[in-house]
Every structure is written in C-alpha cells, then in structure tokens.
Design a protein around this motif. Sequence first.
Motif, short mmCIF file in Angstrom:
data_model
loop_
_atom_site.label_atom_id
_atom_site.label_comp_id
_atom_site.label_asym_id
_atom_site.label_seq_id
_atom_site.Cartn_x
_atom_site.Cartn_y
_atom_site.Cartn_z
N LEU A 139 49.25 55.81 19.00
CA LEU A 139 50.21 56.55 18.08
C LEU A 139 52.04 56.76 18.27
N VAL A 140 52.29 57.72 18.42
CA VAL A 140 53.06 57.80 19.30
C VAL A 140 54.04 56.50 20.28
N LEU A 141 53.31 56.38 20.67
CA LEU A 141 54.01 55.50 22.07
C LEU A 141 53.94 54.51 20.57
N SER A 142 53.19 53.35 20.38
CA SER A 142 53.78 52.68 19.83
C SER A 142 54.78 51.90 18.34
N ARG A 143 54.05 53.46 17.35
CA ARG A 143 54.56 53.41 15.83
C ARG A 143 56.31 54.44 16.52
N PHE A 144 56.09 55.71 17.26
CA PHE A 144 56.72 56.16 17.58
C PHE A 144 58.55 55.89 18.49
N GLN A 145 57.88 55.52 19.19
CA GLN A 145 58.57 55.33 20.15
C GLN A 145 58.64 53.40 20.75
N GLU A 146 58.06 52.73 20.11
CA GLU A 146 58.46 51.54 19.81
C GLU A 146 58.31 50.84 20.82
N LEU A 147 56.93 50.97 21.73
CA LEU A 147 56.86 50.43 22.93
C LEU A 147 55.68 49.05 22.57
N LYS A 148 56.03 48.17 23.28
CA LYS A 148 55.27 47.23 23.33
C LYS A 148 53.55 47.11 23.83
N TYR A 149 52.67 46.26 22.98
CA TYR A 149 51.63 46.34 24.12
C TYR A 149 51.20 46.07 25.06
N ALA A 150 51.50 45.48 25.22
CA ALA A 150 51.43 45.46 26.24
C ALA A 150 51.92 46.76 27.89
N ARG A 166 42.67 50.51 19.43
CA ARG A 166 43.64 52.08 19.98
C ARG A 166 44.01 51.95 18.29
N VAL A 167 44.94 51.57 18.62
CA VAL A 167 46.13 51.11 17.09
C VAL A 167 45.50 51.32 15.83
N HIS A 168 45.43 50.34 16.20
CA HIS A 168 43.89 50.30 14.37
C HIS A 168 42.87 51.16 14.54
N ARG A 169 41.59 51.20 15.18
CA ARG A 169 41.14 53.10 15.38
C ARG A 169 42.29 53.83 14.73
N ALA A 170 43.22 54.42 15.57
CA ALA A 170 44.43 55.54 15.19
C ALA A 170 44.90 55.48 13.98
N MET A 171 45.54 54.90 13.33
CA MET A 171 45.81 53.90 12.30
C MET A 171 44.83 54.53 11.20
N HIS A 172 43.67 53.80 11.23
CA HIS A 172 42.27 54.37 10.44
C HIS A 172 42.34 55.50 10.43
N GLN A 173 41.67 56.20 11.24
CA GLN A 173 41.51 57.34 11.77
C GLN A 173 42.51 58.67 10.82
N LEU A 174 44.42 58.35 11.13
CA LEU A 174 45.32 58.60 10.80
C LEU A 174 45.33 59.11 9.15
N LYS A 175 44.56 57.52 8.08
CA LYS A 175 44.78 57.81 7.64
C LYS A 175 44.15 58.08 6.61
N GLU A 176 42.20 58.99 7.29
CA GLU A 176 41.78 59.52 6.89
C GLU A 176 41.88 60.96 7.19
N VAL A 177 43.09 61.14 7.81
CA VAL A 177 43.13 62.31 8.22
C VAL A 177 44.17 63.35 7.31
N TYR A 178 44.76 61.99 6.83
CA TYR A 178 46.03 61.99 5.97
C TYR A 178 45.36 63.18 5.04
N TRP A 179 44.13 61.38 3.87
CA TRP A 179 43.87 62.11 2.87
C TRP A 179 43.37 63.19 2.67
N HIS A 180 42.12 63.11 3.55
CA HIS A 180 42.03 64.40 4.16
C HIS A 180 42.69 65.84 3.98
N LEU A 181 43.49 66.24 4.45
CA LEU A 181 43.97 66.64 4.00
C LEU A 181 44.50 67.18 3.04
N GLU A 182 45.50 66.10 2.25
CA GLU A 182 46.27 65.53 1.13
C GLU A 182 45.30 66.22 0.09
N THR A 183 43.79 66.01 -0.46
CA THR A 183 42.79 65.87 -1.05
C THR A 183 42.53 67.17 -1.34
#
Length: 186
Positions: A139-150, A166-183
Amino acid sequence: MNTLSDNALMLKVRSGDLDKMGLLFQRYHRPLYGFLFHMTQQREVSEDMMQNVFYRMLRSRHTFTGEGEFRTWMYHLARNVVKDHFKQTRRRGSHHEISDYEERLPAGIAADEQVERKLEIKALERALGNLSPENREVLVLSRFQELKYAEIAEVLEISVGAVKVRVHRAMHQLKEVYWHLETQNK
C-alpha cells in the motif's frame, strides 16, 4: 538546462562521479523517507534508515545496470533496509506521529475541522500500522509512493497480477482494520 535522468545520474555515480549522488538525494530523500516512515512509523528510525539506503546505494552502485528504473532499484534497497531493521529489533509498539501531516492541512480550514482531519489521519496511520508488513509495504508503494504496478512487481520480484491481488487484499484489510479501530473508539 538539460536535466539528467535518474538512471543517467546513477550511471555516473557508478562510474565514479560520486557528486551526482547529491542530486539523487535531493530528488528522492523525501519520498524515500515517506516510504520508510510508513513502514516503521518512527521518525528518527526512518531518518537513520534513509541515510542507510543512500549509503547502500553508494556501496552497491556497481549493481545498478541502468536497464531498469532507478526508483525501482532504490526501493528494492530500501525494502532490504526495512527487512534488516525488523530482523535486528522487535517492534515494541506503534509510534504515531501526526506532526508530519500538520503542514499539509490547508490554512483556511476551521480549527475544529483541522482537529477532525488530524484525528482521521491518526486513525488511518494506526490502521496502516496494524497491517501485516507485506500489506503495509504494497500500500505504501502504490498509494503513497505512487509506483506503478509494474514497478512494484520489479521491487517485490513478483508478477503484476500478484501485485494487483496484494493491493486489493491490502486495501480490504485496511478498511476492516480502520473500521474496527473506529468502532472501538466510539
């Protein structure tokens, strides 16, 4: 003025023109620090690791062939520094430093909105810190560092398809963890 590409600069460094490393440092110290900070969530450790990455670039300059992108090679070295760091020390908890984001807030936002925004960023940082190192890294490489998938595929030495998964799964896990922490905080 003719600006040299990153690859051309690193090839000059490889050939012995070590002064060109200063230009690469100017271009990449902030994004590299951002990557390392998102991986460790520790300001001083990230600064030390950033210096270590640039030292390794100098020490390993003979391995840079110029065939791939400099940025990919740099993040490959940075990943190794992160791995070495986690091998040497066990992580004793998360250090969340919101101060890195304070200057990014627009000046015109009301104080209560700034506080709310800081809390959201802190919650996102905490959620990111609770991900597995592999998911946080992709996620850091794709979203914060904006590297292309290649580019990420080259850094991680996996296929582009595997990066997408991996990006898809990581985003899904991030959403779950974020939601859990928020609740939990409500």
